[in-house]
Design a protein around this motif. Structure first.
Motif, PDB file in Angstrom:
ATOM      1  N   LEU A  50       0.747  -1.133  -0.019  1.00  0.00           N
ATOM      2  CA  LEU A  50      -0.047   0.075  -0.110  1.00  0.00           C
ATOM      3  C   LEU A  50       0.899   1.169   0.191  1.00  0.00           C
ATOM      4  CD1 LEU A  50      -2.777   1.337   0.118  1.00  0.00           C
ATOM      5  CD2 LEU A  50      -2.441   1.175   2.563  1.00  0.00           C
ATOM      6  N   GLN A  51       0.654   2.100  -1.128  1.00  0.00           N
ATOM      7  CA  GLN A  51       1.441   3.219  -1.084  1.00  0.00           C
ATOM      8  C   GLN A  51       0.907   4.504  -0.645  1.00  0.00           C
ATOM      9  OE1 GLN A  51       3.406   3.265  -4.922  1.00  0.00           O
ATOM     10  NE2 GLN A  51       4.973   1.821  -3.869  1.00  0.00           N
ATOM     11  N   GLY A  52      -0.381   4.642  -0.241  1.00  0.00           N
ATOM     12  CA  GLY A  52      -0.973   5.833   0.248  1.00  0.00           C
ATOM     13  C   GLY A  52      -2.524   5.895   0.071  1.00  0.00           C
ATOM     14  N   TRP A  53      -3.191   6.950   0.651  1.00  0.00           N
ATOM     15  CA  TRP A  53      -4.619   7.188   0.409  1.00  0.00           C
ATOM     16  C   TRP A  53      -4.718   8.630  -0.102  1.00  0.00           C
ATOM     17  CZ3 TRP A  53      -8.357   3.465   1.509  1.00  0.00           C
ATOM     18  CH2 TRP A  53      -7.674   2.244   2.165  1.00  0.00           C
ATOM     19  N   LEU A  54      -5.948   8.918  -1.036  1.00  0.00           N
ATOM     20  CA  LEU A  54      -6.332  10.071  -1.391  1.00  0.00           C
ATOM     21  C   LEU A  54      -7.791  10.397  -1.264  1.00  0.00           C
ATOM     22  CD1 LEU A  54      -4.920  12.454  -3.522  1.00  0.00           C
ATOM     23  CD2 LEU A  54      -6.317  11.352  -5.100  1.00  0.00           C
ATOM     24  N   TYR A  55      -7.854  11.646  -0.867  1.00  0.00           N
ATOM     25  CA  TYR A  55      -9.136  11.983  -0.260  1.00  0.00           C
ATOM     26  C   TYR A  55      -9.400  13.279  -0.548  1.00  0.00           C
ATOM     27  CZ  TYR A  55     -14.066  12.235   1.408  1.00  0.00           C
ATOM     28  OH  TYR A  55     -15.085  12.816   1.763  1.00  0.00           O
TER      29      TYR A  55
END
Lengths: 765, 765
Positions: free
Chosen positions: A241-246
């Motif tokens: 997992l390399q990250g989240w975007l919101y």
């Protein structure tokens, strides 16, 4: 090979409640029989012609015709016997197996085809292409093989179809062969933020049947939550997992995301909720008078064209052509003859790009190349009375995928119609002359996921042929948050994601033989001093310019139509010295025909055919297609890089091929909800005779009248055997019965990231 | 004033044998009655609707409606009573008299019209314009007068209509008022070379009834012999022959010409001889099956739109509008409302330029501005079954010229039709949804000399309106000798003279009131670094740009449709914040929409509206028209110079008007013989809702079906009251009887040199 550069966002979170984009759950039944058209055939009045036959006999075998079921079966059987391929039956194959995806015809070499068609040569050997997915390896790939000659015999062999590529190898890497692992990976990742999802989206996405959300891209109901994974390799335990975007804020770890979400100033966006607005049923106040049946076209006296059903050969007026149908591109036309001379050797779609842009990684990284999914599998049955006139002649078409031969019944229609305006008219002081414009249309429609593409080939009495594409169906959309630079907000929490459509056509014109030249006839402003005037005058001239080399053969359509583009045979002037030719021109639309982006980060080396309006290349038997259905697996290392066709070859009186784009820039607005409408989403080009004959060819029709008059009234009504329709038509009897619709199960395309495409064959066959 | 500079070639020699361009000899009978449509009305089946009425009642009086016969008569009578005008009855007037040429309505000021239409204000006073030719003077001129209010009463007055011009004066000089003298002059000149004409052309041109040739420009049969005259002034004894031209060699005296002709090395060119090639009758081998009647559209269950015949008011679905008809521009639409809101205040043709170029002085100096001839006088009766569907609703139209009120019967048709493709479709795994695309068309056709212009206004269920122009009829052509830079040789001694068509439309859009803004929404390639990616990406964006001042308001259509052009009401955003608007876009054609030449030596100051694709101006009651029918008398000193509309005014949320060109660059080729065909000579623009409503408006129609299915077959056929047509149609009964055609006498335009135009009203009214 390190592929992390190609991995951006392998998955994403969006809603998939029951709605227009419900995922396929039903079994496939492509070949289910229908009785829909039988009713129509029985009700159709008999022809009043005593001589004309609606049955044609093809003068030559259709050497372009799709593989028969038997041919396909024999090819598959032959390949399973090649133990080194280590094939598993498609029905049993998993991600770690090798399996045949598609079997189709290898179109005969033009050289051989012309020898057969024109010079009494032998029927060219038939060969099949087999597209095989190799999963039984750490580095999965796909490869095309040529198999034949057919029928399979002891002399049949198979080989990698390298010569049909520009890369030199028919192999392409599949970086995402493990859909099952990916599905589980996505669920595992989202499980770590189930509480955040519940808070932000008021629902769950656990993989359970009663989930509120699916992890998915293309839909009318995106929710704006994304995560980024590195899924390099086949061992999902090594995926990261390399990250989240919101809300356009990127969090490089789940902890970071969770911490932000917990803070009081975390901005939460509105939900994009489904309701009746996503349905396409009638809504709003009824129009006055709309309960009355509208005008309808009828064919009272019978069919005026002829079809050889077995050979898929058609004759209408002075035109004749052969039809074929492929898995990748659907309907194609070959050997289009006009007044006995071939004018087009091959006419058909090459590829359809839908290139999106957006603030979020899904829209930004989406650029469909729809032959990946194929236009053949999605060219479903057409509905008489809606898709085509009730009196249309319907044909079936077959494709072969996942080791199943699938026949769409009635998915191609042929019909004559009156487009509602005349071919010719003139009135003078003593007569009025009027000629009907009866056109002949060949149509098929492919629903590739959200979009319904309607394809028309329209033949006219003046010798012109128009190719039209129209789009309806659902837009792919984006979450609304901050997406203003990429589209309009079209609903409570929805942005109509902007995108370019570019659909490339191969138009292999042959004007009086294969030796042709592409010329521009330019209308240019000039200053001229004439002998009869004392002043220099500002006027215009016609300037002729030849495109003699591939170096100059990537063209834009000129602004204000200032250049005419022609294919001529310079060695075949007419009696007045003007080379005989055909003109190629845009005819409908105006919202753009090629891509805005000329160096897309998404399409990489796979976009060469879509950056200009029109291309000219020297015909080669090794340069048959502008794109390849497998390019999408690795757009940076495509099997066919169209740009490689351009190698400075002479185009001077040689066999040239045009590659032409239709399309539009589409920035969906509220009027695209629930569906885009065909009226404003259409694009077309027309080819028409240009100094080709010595007069207007439509003068040969009987469907004209001349009314002579003087001040005393009409003196003569001159007709030419083309009388107005007569007799009784029973409209009730020709009503189609919609209950007989076959109901082909529509499948759909899955979200994908072209920088990291994956094998979608399970759903697309 | 010295006008010799404006005199180039006042006359020329060409053939006028009986052929397609025979000069008008018959008496005028515009208003002759016909019974053609009565047959159709009787045969039309009754409507099956119990509630819908095909009769509308206009909510407001049509304040745009043409002058009644009584109004026109009273205006003419009133003017004859003004002794200072020294008028002669038109029927008796000669070159040295003053006579009324045209009487028409002065369109009400928009300010007053809106007060009446929207705010319960009074009906605006009606005024007439009278166009008077003043010949009783050494310097003949034309002048427009405004007369009113109507009906004529003691309070009625007249005044020069100066405020409707940009020149400040409604007067324009007529440099060629003496057609009779000119005819004689031309014969006198040619008589001096009768032997040369007999030798070169094998015929005579003496003015006798048995002449082989006429001295004339526009024809299919030019012969390439020209002479140049200075015809300044009204005393033809002072006119001067200035030279001869043949084979691109100019001879400045008759003696020089004669000497050259006598020499052995004089080059004589082939004759351009008539035969069957100039006729448009059926020719060539019959097509197979063409004796069978082709498909035809029927309207089995009655008319679905409503017409107020007296008020010329129409309602179809959610649209309504008023019609008017003028001598200069023919059919016009006013107050187009959609769902109860005005979207267009005025829609109609302004001017039609056909700008030629050529080696010879006639082609080089020809640029028709067709309102000079008028579209009204030439908008003849239409033929059901050819020009319009047999079931069309026909209207009459009236114009007033030469002191005659002329009614064309059935010269406007209104009809619904199915254009042959759907409005909407989508298939999914469980349903197929289809919506018909039934459109409503308003059509008229004007044959202005050689060309037949067909005008369509097409309304669609999605809220769009398409304006289409098509051209058929005869090309104007040139003698072939050395004309290669200006056209193709299309017959033995004939060149298809190249020309540009530019037809300007006024589109006065009002989106939710008059305060609107023109915006460009541009689709542009960009490089962007996103937070979720480590790389800069090559993608695209939507950029919004307002056109806020007339300084920036001359626009070209962008190449590849890269900009969307919108009229929006910036103060009326929809619930999502997007301003409600309509998009304007090209929709058909592609062969050019504005003039190639931007500074024509022929059009001089009269071409301002034709040099770009689209213009935006601030609406003013004094800037009603882009051109003037009398501009052609003196293009260097026009009554209306469109460029003068551009005076840096703000266009920001104000009442704006669009002026838009359709057209094509036309380089006739052999396929234009005998007539140009509509299929490849068409151009159109479409306006369509753009974030105007909250969804696709076509969802309101009943003409749709949804077929639900699963793997077991069709589960539900959902209809919405729009059933397929039923019952019996008697096609024999609805056949039109062509013997009942009225036979309006077609007149034609004469050759003219715009640098020295002349009064052509004898033949055109």
């Amino acid at each position: 090979m390190l592929v992390s550069a190609a991995v951006v966002f392998s998955s994403l979170l969006s809603c998939a409640v029951a709605g227009p984009h419900a995922r396929l759950k039903s079994p496939k039944n492509w070949a289910k029989k229908t009785a829909l058209m039988e009713v129509l055939a029985a009700a159709s009045p008999p022809s009043n012609s005593t001589t004309f036959s609606p049955v044609a006999v093809a003068p030559k075998a259709n050497i372009f015709i799709s593989l028969t079921d038997d041919e396909a079966a024999s090819v598959i059987s032959f390949l399973h016997n090649q133990t080194e391929l280590n094939l598993t039956a498609a029905a049993d194959a998993g991600a770690w197996d090798n399996a045949i995806e598609v079997v189709d015809l290898v179109q005969p070499n033009k050289t051989d085809a012309l020898e057969y068609l024109d010079n009494g040569g032998a029927v060219p050997d038939r060969f099949a292409v087999a597209r095989i997915a190799f999963g039984a390896t750490d580095e999965p790939y796909l490869q095309d093989f040529i198999v034949g000659p057919l029928p399979i015999s002891n002399s049949s062999t198979y080989a990698s179809l390298d010569w049909a590529t520009t890369s030199g190898s028919a192999k392409i890497r599949n970086h995402n062969a493990d859909e099952d692992l990916l599905t589980q990976w996505n669920l595992d990742v989202t499980a770590t933020v189930a509480d955040i999802i519940l808070d932000l989206l008021n629902g769950t996405a656990t993989g359970s049947d009663d989930d509120d959300f699916d992890i998915w891209g293309e839909t009318l109901l995106p929710q704006g939550l994304f995560f980024k994974s590195d899924i390099t390799g086949r061992d999902s335990s090594k995926w990261q997992l390399q990250g989240w975007l919101y809300g356009d804020v990127f969090y490089s770890t789940t902890e970071e995301f969770r911490q932000a979400w917990s803070s009081p100033d975390f901005v939460k966006y509105d939900l994009n909720l489904p309701s009746s607005w996503i349905g396409s049923d009638q809504t709003g106040d009824f129009f006055p008078g709309d309960n009355i049946a509208p005008p309808i076209a009828v064919q009272p006296n019978g069919q005026r064209f002829s079809v050889d059903e077995e050979q898929k050969y058609v004759e209408w007026m002075d035109f004749s052509f052969y039809i074929t149908f492929t898995r990748d591109t659907g309907l194609r036309l070959f050997d289009i003859k006009y007044k006995g001379d071939r004018i087009i050797y091959e006419l058909g779609l090459q590829e359809a790009i839908a290139h999106y842009a957006g603030l979020d990684p899904v829209q930004s990284a989406t650029s469909y190349m729809d032959t990946f999914y194929g236009f053949g599998p999605y060219a479903f049955e057409l509905v008489p009375g809606f898709d085509c006139p009730t009196y249309s002649h319907f044909l079936n078409a077959t494709f072969h995928a996942a080791e199943v031969s699938t026949t769409h019944r009635n998915n191609i229609c042929l019909f004559e119609s009156d487009p509602g305006y005349l071919m010719q008219r003139h009135s003078s002081s003593n007569y009025l002359a009027l000629t009907k414009n009866i056109v002949f249309t060949l149509r098929s429609v492919s629903t590739v996921g959200n979009y319904d593409y309607s394809f028309d080939y329209v033949f006219a009495l003046d010798g012109s042929i128009e190719t039209i594409v129209r789009a309806s169906g659902y837009i792919q959309s984006a979450f609304y948050a901050k997406n203003n630079d990429y589209g309009y907000q079209v609903h409570d929490a929805l942005s109509g994601s902007m995108h370019d459509h570019a659909l490339n056509w191969k138009v292999d014109m042959d004007i009086l033989g294969t030796e042709n030249t592409f010329v521009k006839h330019k209308i240019v402003p000039v200053q001229v001093k004439y002998p009869w005037s004392n002043n220099t005058r500002s006027t215009m001239q016609l300037q002729r310019e030849r495109v003699e080399n591939e170096d100059d053969a990537k063209l834009y359509w000129p602004r204000n139509g200032a250049d005419m583009f022609l294919v001529e045979n310079s060695d075949q002037p007419n009696k007045y010295g003007e080379p005989r030719g055909y003109k190629i021109a845009p005819s409908r639309g105006g919202a753009g025909m090629h891509l805005t982006i000329q160096n897309s980060s998404v399409l990489l080396k796979s976009q060469g055919f879509a950056t200009h309006g029109l291309y000219i290349t020297k015909q080669k038997d090794t340069e048959v297609r502008a794109s390849h259905a497998n390019n999408d697996y690795d757009p940076g290392h495509p099997l066919i890089d169209f740009d490689a066709f351009f190698d400075s070859e002479s185009l001077n009186q040689t066999d040239i091929v045009l590659w032409l784009n239709l399309g539009m820039h589409h920035v969906p607005h509220t009027g695209d909800l629930p569906n885009t409408v065909f009226t404003t989403a259409q694009s077309a080009f027309i080819i028409s005779p240009h100094n080709y004959l010595l007069n207007d060819a439509s003068r040969a029709t009987r469907q004209m009248v001349r009314i002579d008059y003087n001040s005393s009234g009409v003196q003569l009504v001159k007709e030419f055997g083309g009388k107005m329709p007569s007799g009784m038509v029973n409209l009730t009897a020709i009503q189609p019965n919609f209950n007989n619709y076959e109901g082909d199960i529509a499948t759909r395309k899955f979200p994908y990231d072209p920088l990291h495409p994956y094998n979608d064959t399970e759903s697309i066959v």
